[in-house]
Motif scaffolding. Structure first.
Motif, PDB file in Angstrom:
ATOM      1  N   VAL A   5       1.331 -12.562  31.609  1.00 52.44           N
ATOM      2  CA  VAL A   5       2.597 -11.918  31.276  1.00 52.44           C
ATOM      3  C   VAL A   5       2.728 -11.834  29.759  1.00 52.44           C
ATOM      4  CG1 VAL A   5       5.104 -12.005  31.456  1.00 52.44           C
ATOM      5  CG2 VAL A   5       3.690 -12.785  33.372  1.00 52.44           C
ATOM      6  N   GLU A   6       2.804 -10.603  29.259  1.00 51.50           N
ATOM      7  CA  GLU A   6       2.949 -10.382  27.824  1.00 51.50           C
ATOM      8  C   GLU A   6       4.417 -10.346  27.418  1.00 51.50           C
ATOM      9  OE1 GLU A   6      -0.493  -7.651  29.259  1.00 51.50           O
ATOM     10  OE2 GLU A   6       1.512  -8.246  29.934  1.00 51.50           O
ATOM     11  N   SER A   7       4.669 -10.684  26.162  1.00 49.80           N
ATOM     12  CA  SER A   7       6.006 -10.583  25.587  1.00 49.80           C
ATOM     13  C   SER A   7       5.882 -10.424  24.079  1.00 49.80           C
ATOM     14  CB  SER A   7       6.842 -11.826  25.920  1.00 49.80           C
ATOM     15  OG  SER A   7       6.250 -12.979  25.368  1.00 49.80           O
ATOM     16  N   GLY A   8       6.991 -10.064  23.447  1.00 55.09           N
ATOM     17  CA  GLY A   8       7.017  -9.979  21.991  1.00 55.09           C
ATOM     18  C   GLY A   8       6.948  -8.587  21.416  1.00 55.09           C
ATOM     19  N   GLY A   9       6.795  -7.585  22.269  1.00 52.85           N
ATOM     20  CA  GLY A   9       6.769  -6.230  21.761  1.00 52.85           C
ATOM     21  C   GLY A   9       8.142  -5.780  21.289  1.00 52.85           C
ATOM     22  N   GLY A  10       8.179  -4.615  20.654  1.00 53.69           N
ATOM     23  CA  GLY A  10       9.452  -4.090  20.181  1.00 53.69           C
ATOM     24  C   GLY A  10       9.260  -2.964  19.191  1.00 53.69           C
ATOM     25  N   LEU A  11      10.345  -2.634  18.513  1.00 49.67           N
ATOM     26  CA  LEU A  11      10.349  -1.571  17.505  1.00 49.67           C
ATOM     27  C   LEU A  11      10.349  -2.201  16.116  1.00 49.67           C
ATOM     28  CD1 LEU A  11      10.700   1.406  16.657  1.00 49.67           C
ATOM     29  CD2 LEU A  11      13.177   1.062  16.871  1.00 49.67           C
ATOM     30  N   VAL A  12       9.452  -1.744  15.266  1.00 50.81           N
ATOM     31  CA  VAL A  12       9.344  -2.298  13.915  1.00 50.81           C
ATOM     32  C   VAL A  12       9.002  -1.170  12.955  1.00 50.81           C
ATOM     33  CG1 VAL A  12       6.896  -2.882  14.199  1.00 50.81           C
ATOM     34  CG2 VAL A  12       8.292  -4.146  12.550  1.00 50.81           C
ATOM     35  N   GLN A  13       9.423  -1.311  11.729  1.00 49.25           N
ATOM     36  CA  GLN A  13       9.090  -0.306  10.716  1.00 49.25           C
ATOM     37  C   GLN A  13       7.667  -0.510  10.214  1.00 49.25           C
ATOM     38  OE1 GLN A  13      12.152  -0.569   7.665  1.00 49.25           O
ATOM     39  NE2 GLN A  13      13.318   1.079   8.643  1.00 49.25           N
ATOM     40  N   ALA A  14       7.089   0.555   9.725  1.00 49.63           N
ATOM     41  CA  ALA A  14       5.760   0.464   9.144  1.00 49.63           C
ATOM     42  C   ALA A  14       5.740  -0.583   8.040  1.00 49.63           C
ATOM     43  CB  ALA A  14       5.339   1.821   8.583  1.00 49.63           C
TER      44      ALA A  14
END
Length: 124
Positions: A5-14
């Motif tokens: 089970v993966e976690s920790g993804g999201g939206l981030v700026q360059a």
């Protein structure tokens, strides 16, 4: 058998950072070579990084070498991917994978178990 089970993804700026985690359940996590792959829309799944059972060896795709770091904690049945200096082209669904092969591999067909993935989006 092992469940991932993966976690920790999201939206981030360059230029930003994210740390992905993969929690494994089941038996003998330390028997598995672990890896991260990713798949962007309309593209094939591609290798990102892999780590040996004992953490002694790692291998990275050229596109992420020097920016990403794979690690594992066998006591916690977990593998991590620290991603720094993120670029828009890193946007993809990131998958954790486990395999029983001898040595390390960048080929997705060599891995036996896969997680459901976590979305990473890098805005410009």
């Amino acid at each position: 058998q092992v469940q991932l089970v993966e976690s920790g993804g999201g939206l981030v700026q360059a230029g930003g950072s994210l740390r992905l985690s993969c929690a494994a359940s089941g038996r003998a996590f330390s028997n598995y070579v672990m890896a991260w792959f990713r798949q962007a829309p309309g593209k094939e799944r591609e290798f990102v990084a892999t780590i040996s059972r004992s953490e002694a060896s790692t291998y990275y795709a050229g596109s992420v070498k020097g920016r990403f770091t794979i690690s594992r904690d066998n006591a916690k049945n977990a593998v991590y991917l620290q991603m720094n200096s993120l670029k828009p082209e890193d946007t993809a669904v990131y998958y954790c994978a486990a395999g029983l092969m001898v040595g390390l591999s960048y080929r997705h067909r060599d891995y036996d178990y896969w997680g459901q993935g976590t979305q990473v989006t890098v805005s410009s």
